[in-house]
Motif scaffolding. Sequence first.
Motif, PDB file in Angstrom:
ATOM      1  N   PHE A   1      -5.391 -13.660   6.448  1.00 56.65           N
ATOM      2  CA  PHE A   1      -6.090 -12.582   7.160  1.00 56.65           C
ATOM      3  C   PHE A   1      -5.603 -11.216   6.680  1.00 56.65           C
ATOM      4  O   PHE A   1      -6.397 -10.317   6.386  1.00 56.65           O
ATOM      5  CB  PHE A   1      -5.833 -12.705   8.664  1.00 56.65           C
ATOM      6  N   CYS A   2      -4.284 -11.066   6.641  1.00 53.29           N
ATOM      7  CA  CYS A   2      -3.702  -9.771   6.265  1.00 53.29           C
ATOM      8  C   CYS A   2      -3.982  -9.436   4.806  1.00 53.29           C
ATOM      9  O   CYS A   2      -4.231  -8.279   4.467  1.00 53.29           O
ATOM     10  CB  CYS A   2      -2.205  -9.775   6.540  1.00 53.29           C
ATOM     11  N   LEU A   3      -3.927 -10.432   3.930  1.00 56.22           N
ATOM     12  CA  LEU A   3      -4.267 -10.207   2.523  1.00 56.22           C
ATOM     13  C   LEU A   3      -5.703  -9.716   2.387  1.00 56.22           C
ATOM     14  O   LEU A   3      -5.994  -8.762   1.652  1.00 56.22           O
ATOM     15  CB  LEU A   3      -4.082 -11.496   1.725  1.00 56.22           C
ATOM     16  N   THR A   4      -6.622 -10.337   3.133  1.00 59.13           N
ATOM     17  CA  THR A   4      -8.027  -9.964   3.050  1.00 59.13           C
ATOM     18  C   THR A   4      -8.257  -8.542   3.550  1.00 59.13           C
ATOM     19  O   THR A   4      -8.932  -7.737   2.890  1.00 59.13           O
ATOM     20  CB  THR A   4      -8.896 -10.937   3.865  1.00 59.13           C
ATOM     21  N   VAL A   5      -7.700  -8.218   4.699  1.00 64.18           N
ATOM     22  CA  VAL A   5      -7.994  -6.907   5.279  1.00 64.18           C
ATOM     23  C   VAL A   5      -7.333  -5.789   4.478  1.00 64.18           C
ATOM     24  O   VAL A   5      -7.898  -4.698   4.326  1.00 64.18           O
ATOM     25  CB  VAL A   5      -7.593  -6.863   6.775  1.00 64.18           C
ATOM     26  N   LEU A   6      -6.146  -6.033   3.917  1.00 68.03           N
ATOM     27  CA  LEU A   6      -5.500  -5.030   3.075  1.00 68.03           C
ATOM     28  C   LEU A   6      -6.295  -4.817   1.790  1.00 68.03           C
ATOM     29  O   LEU A   6      -6.547  -3.674   1.383  1.00 68.03           O
ATOM     30  CB  LEU A   6      -4.066  -5.442   2.749  1.00 68.03           C
ATOM     31  N   HIS A   7      -6.687  -5.902   1.151  1.00 63.18           N
ATOM     32  CA  HIS A   7      -7.489  -5.795  -0.077  1.00 63.18           C
ATOM     33  C   HIS A   7      -8.769  -5.009   0.177  1.00 63.18           C
ATOM     34  O   HIS A   7      -9.130  -4.099  -0.586  1.00 63.18           O
ATOM     35  CB  HIS A   7      -7.827  -7.188  -0.601  1.00 63.18           C
ATOM     36  N   ASN A   8      -9.466  -5.328   1.275  1.00 60.83           N
ATOM     37  CA  ASN A   8     -10.723  -4.646   1.590  1.00 60.83           C
ATOM     38  C   ASN A   8     -10.514  -3.171   1.891  1.00 60.83           C
ATOM     39  O   ASN A   8     -11.317  -2.318   1.488  1.00 60.83           O
ATOM     40  CB  ASN A   8     -11.398  -5.320   2.783  1.00 60.83           C
ATOM     41  N   LEU A   9      -9.439  -2.854   2.613  1.00 63.16           N
ATOM     42  CA  LEU A   9      -9.164  -1.457   2.954  1.00 63.16           C
ATOM     43  C   LEU A   9      -8.922  -0.623   1.704  1.00 63.16           C
ATOM     44  O   LEU A   9      -9.439   0.488   1.568  1.00 63.16           O
ATOM     45  CB  LEU A   9      -7.940  -1.386   3.877  1.00 63.16           C
ATOM     46  N   VAL A  10      -8.147  -1.163   0.772  1.00 64.10           N
ATOM     47  CA  VAL A  10      -7.848  -0.443  -0.473  1.00 64.10           C
ATOM     48  C   VAL A  10      -9.102  -0.321  -1.340  1.00 64.10           C
ATOM     49  O   VAL A  10      -9.437   0.760  -1.836  1.00 64.10           O
ATOM     50  CB  VAL A  10      -6.710  -1.157  -1.242  1.00 64.10           C
ATOM     51  N   LYS A  11      -9.818  -1.427  -1.494  1.00 58.46           N
ATOM     52  CA  LYS A  11     -11.005  -1.437  -2.351  1.00 58.46           C
ATOM     53  C   LYS A  11     -12.093  -0.522  -1.812  1.00 58.46           C
ATOM     54  O   LYS A  11     -12.682   0.281  -2.565  1.00 58.46           O
ATOM     55  CB  LYS A  11     -11.536  -2.858  -2.484  1.00 58.46           C
ATOM     56  N   ASN A  12     -12.399  -0.625  -0.526  1.00 57.94           N
ATOM     57  CA  ASN A  12     -13.527   0.111   0.046  1.00 57.94           C
ATOM     58  C   ASN A  12     -13.276   1.606   0.192  1.00 57.94           C
ATOM     59  O   ASN A  12     -14.209   2.373   0.427  1.00 57.94           O
ATOM     60  CB  ASN A  12     -13.898  -0.480   1.408  1.00 57.94           C
ATOM     61  N   ASN A  13     -12.015   2.002   0.043  1.00 59.56           N
ATOM     62  CA  ASN A  13     -11.690   3.431   0.115  1.00 59.56           C
ATOM     63  C   ASN A  13     -11.212   3.987  -1.228  1.00 59.56           C
ATOM     64  O   ASN A  13     -10.659   5.077  -1.280  1.00 59.56           O
ATOM     65  CB  ASN A  13     -10.638   3.663   1.204  1.00 59.56           C
ATOM     66  N   ASN A  14     -11.441   3.198  -2.290  1.00 61.58           N
ATOM     67  CA  ASN A  14     -11.116   3.643  -3.651  1.00 61.58           C
ATOM     68  C   ASN A  14      -9.674   4.113  -3.782  1.00 61.58           C
ATOM     69  O   ASN A  14      -9.379   5.145  -4.392  1.00 61.58           O
ATOM     70  CB  ASN A  14     -12.077   4.761  -4.084  1.00 61.58           C
ATOM     71  N   LEU A  15      -8.765   3.327  -3.208  1.00 54.53           N
ATOM     72  CA  LEU A  15      -7.351   3.686  -3.237  1.00 54.53           C
ATOM     73  C   LEU A  15      -6.628   2.943  -4.348  1.00 54.53           C
ATOM     74  O   LEU A  15      -7.110   1.934  -4.866  1.00 54.53           O
ATOM     75  CB  LEU A  15      -6.690   3.329  -1.901  1.00 54.53           C
ATOM     76  N   LYS A  16      -5.464   3.443  -4.689  1.00 50.25           N
ATOM     77  CA  LYS A  16      -4.516   2.713  -5.511  1.00 50.25           C
ATOM     78  C   LYS A  16      -3.349   2.317  -4.611  1.00 50.25           C
ATOM     79  O   LYS A  16      -2.984   3.047  -3.691  1.00 50.25           O
ATOM     80  CB  LYS A  16      -4.017   3.591  -6.660  1.00 50.25           C
ATOM     81  N   TYR A  17      -2.763   1.159  -4.900  1.00 53.60           N
ATOM     82  CA  TYR A  17      -1.633   0.721  -4.082  1.00 53.60           C
ATOM     83  C   TYR A  17      -0.459   1.683  -4.181  1.00 53.60           C
ATOM     84  O   TYR A  17       0.352   1.787  -3.261  1.00 53.60           O
ATOM     85  CB  TYR A  17      -1.220  -0.697  -4.470  1.00 53.60           C
ATOM     86  N   SER A  18      -0.387   2.405  -5.281  1.00 56.44           N
ATOM     87  CA  SER A  18       0.693   3.387  -5.450  1.00 56.44           C
ATOM     88  C   SER A  18       0.560   4.560  -4.488  1.00 56.44           C
ATOM     89  O   SER A  18       1.507   5.325  -4.305  1.00 56.44           O
ATOM     90  CB  SER A  18       0.714   3.905  -6.888  1.00 56.44           C
ATOM     91  N   GLN A  19      -0.602   4.711  -3.846  1.00 54.66           N
ATOM     92  CA  GLN A  19      -0.806   5.793  -2.874  1.00 54.66           C
ATOM     93  C   GLN A  19      -0.300   5.438  -1.488  1.00 54.66           C
ATOM     94  O   GLN A  19      -0.327   6.272  -0.584  1.00 54.66           O
ATOM     95  CB  GLN A  19      -2.302   6.143  -2.794  1.00 54.66           C
ATOM     96  N   ILE A  20       0.166   4.199  -1.303  1.00 54.62           N
ATOM     97  CA  ILE A  20       0.643   3.730   0.001  1.00 54.62           C
ATOM     98  C   ILE A  20       2.165   3.730   0.005  1.00 54.62           C
ATOM     99  O   ILE A  20       2.804   3.066  -0.817  1.00 54.62           O
ATOM    100  CB  ILE A  20       0.112   2.324   0.297  1.00 54.62           C
ATOM    101  N   GLY A  21       2.756   4.462   0.943  1.00 54.28           N
ATOM    102  CA  GLY A  21       4.211   4.559   1.017  1.00 54.28           C
ATOM    103  C   GLY A  21       4.822   3.795   2.168  1.00 54.28           C
ATOM    104  O   GLY A  21       6.039   3.620   2.242  1.00 54.28           O
ATOM    105  N   ARG A  22       3.987   3.377   3.090  1.00 58.83           N
ATOM    106  CA  ARG A  22       4.477   2.581   4.229  1.00 58.83           C
ATOM    107  C   ARG A  22       3.414   1.569   4.621  1.00 58.83           C
ATOM    108  O   ARG A  22       2.235   1.895   4.718  1.00 58.83           O
ATOM    109  CB  ARG A  22       4.825   3.477   5.417  1.00 58.83           C
ATOM    110  N   LEU A  23       3.844   0.343   4.841  1.00 54.17           N
ATOM    111  CA  LEU A  23       2.948  -0.731   5.257  1.00 54.17           C
ATOM    112  C   LEU A  23       3.563  -1.434   6.450  1.00 54.17           C
ATOM    113  O   LEU A  23       4.643  -2.019   6.350  1.00 54.17           O
ATOM    114  CB  LEU A  23       2.718  -1.719   4.113  1.00 54.17           C
ATOM    115  N   GLU A  24       2.880  -1.346   7.593  1.00 62.03           N
ATOM    116  CA  GLU A  24       3.361  -1.943   8.836  1.00 62.03           C
ATOM    117  C   GLU A  24       2.426  -3.080   9.240  1.00 62.03           C
ATOM    118  O   GLU A  24       1.208  -2.936   9.186  1.00 62.03           O
ATOM    119  CB  GLU A  24       3.367  -0.899   9.960  1.00 62.03           C
ATOM    120  N   VAL A  25       2.996  -4.194   9.662  1.00 61.56           N
ATOM    121  CA  VAL A  25       2.212  -5.321  10.151  1.00 61.56           C
ATOM    122  C   VAL A  25       2.604  -5.623  11.588  1.00 61.56           C
ATOM    123  O   VAL A  25       3.786  -5.772  11.908  1.00 61.56           O
ATOM    124  CB  VAL A  25       2.428  -6.579   9.283  1.00 61.56           C
TER     125      VAL A  25
END
Length: 457
Positions: free
Chosen positions: A59-83
């Motif tokens: 679930f978390c893999l899917t929603v993270l992938h979709n959030l990054v993809k649908n907002n044209n982000l790079k993972y390098s732009q994320i400095g904190r990830l909370e679950v």
Amino acid sequence: MSSWPKDVGVLAVEQIFPAQYVDQTQLEEYDGVSGGKYTLGLGQGKMGFCTDREDVQSFCLTVLHNLVKNNNLKYSQIGRLEVGTETIIDKSKSVKTVLMQLFEEEGVTDVEGIDTTNACYGGTAALFNAINWVESSTWDGRYAVVIAADLAVYPAGTARPTGGAGAVGMLIGPNAPLVFDRGIRATYMKHAYDFYKPNLASEYAIVDGKLSIQCYLSALDNCYQLYRKKAQKLDPTNVGIESLDAMIFHSPYCKLVQKSFARLIFNDYKLATDDVRNAKYPGLDKFKDVNLEDTYFDRDVEKAFMTISNDAFEKKTKPSLLLANQIGNMYTSSVHSGLVSLLVSKEPSELVGHRIGLFSYGSGLASSMYSISVTKDLSKLTALMKNLKNVKPLLEKRVKVSPQKFTEIMETREKNYLVAPFEPVSSINELFDGTYYLKHVDKVHRRSYGRYVSENV
């Protein structure tokens, strides 16, 4: 205060849920209960559930992938990830560390944050952590991401219809269209055994249903009264439910939310002066001297204030119950799915400039009430809501499963819980396109995942 980043809040939201559901009306008939017990009594329409192909990590893999993809982000732009989750697969290794495999392609390893757990409250605690980080001296200018995800699973019986599953991902940063109001969070925490999971060999909780409702309503009373006090210090005209254009609640089941909204009106009634009470609440004098703590199961109070609050409930809260009604309880993501429901049920022009109240509750117990101010910039809000346009179509694309088949799937989940090695047997063709799924659990419980993409995409 001038050095704080401006307008910190939610920049983007992503919602996922299972691709199959069971109809609650059919489940009533299958379970042999009275018609309307689940649909009218609980306020539920459909319940989403997972096969053995999905777990909280997929679930978390899917929603993270979709959030990054649908907002044209790079993972390098994320400095904190909370679950935030209470669906525990491993007692030591966090879900967040599993998600780090998505960052590997960009070689990103400098990402703060970890899992937060306390029943349904973990997603809210994770969200507060992310907001606090952006507003702190340690913020490095990158985005924070918050993921709240759970599979709410119950054994056969009266609690099973209150299950569900879902995940919400939120992108947090400054200059947001959904801004967290500063200085008026209200929190209420106590020790209680209303719902807890001491048996680590089972997905199921121990639930004291009556105590759980009492704890929920007590937490609501305390959070709301403290929220009112803090809000009035900042703005003396900010009095009661009238100061909120929408009110969202953690939703174990929809009927409790309707009762909870009425409970806020009851609090407003109790806190009002005699003149205001007589003008706004005619015919309710007999409740003037009733103590709040004596009314958790008072049918007269409940009926009177549900009646007087019905129009306000329809306007301020019912739009936030779309996903709760159609999917069920999503534990940590429940209150955030309420926000998604509100956003997909309204046009951007209907929400600009509004203030939204949110009440989050997790058994054990932990609770908070806070509010979000919606931007007055229509274009910013429209951009956020655009990425949610697929929520309603996906609800319609789900596959209905018979209660008998649903029961068989639940029995399979129970039988194979924590079994290793394990090979899932359900077809991946039943999943939504882009869904991460469980491929294999090896003999030492290491899980591997794939991503389903149909040939039609």
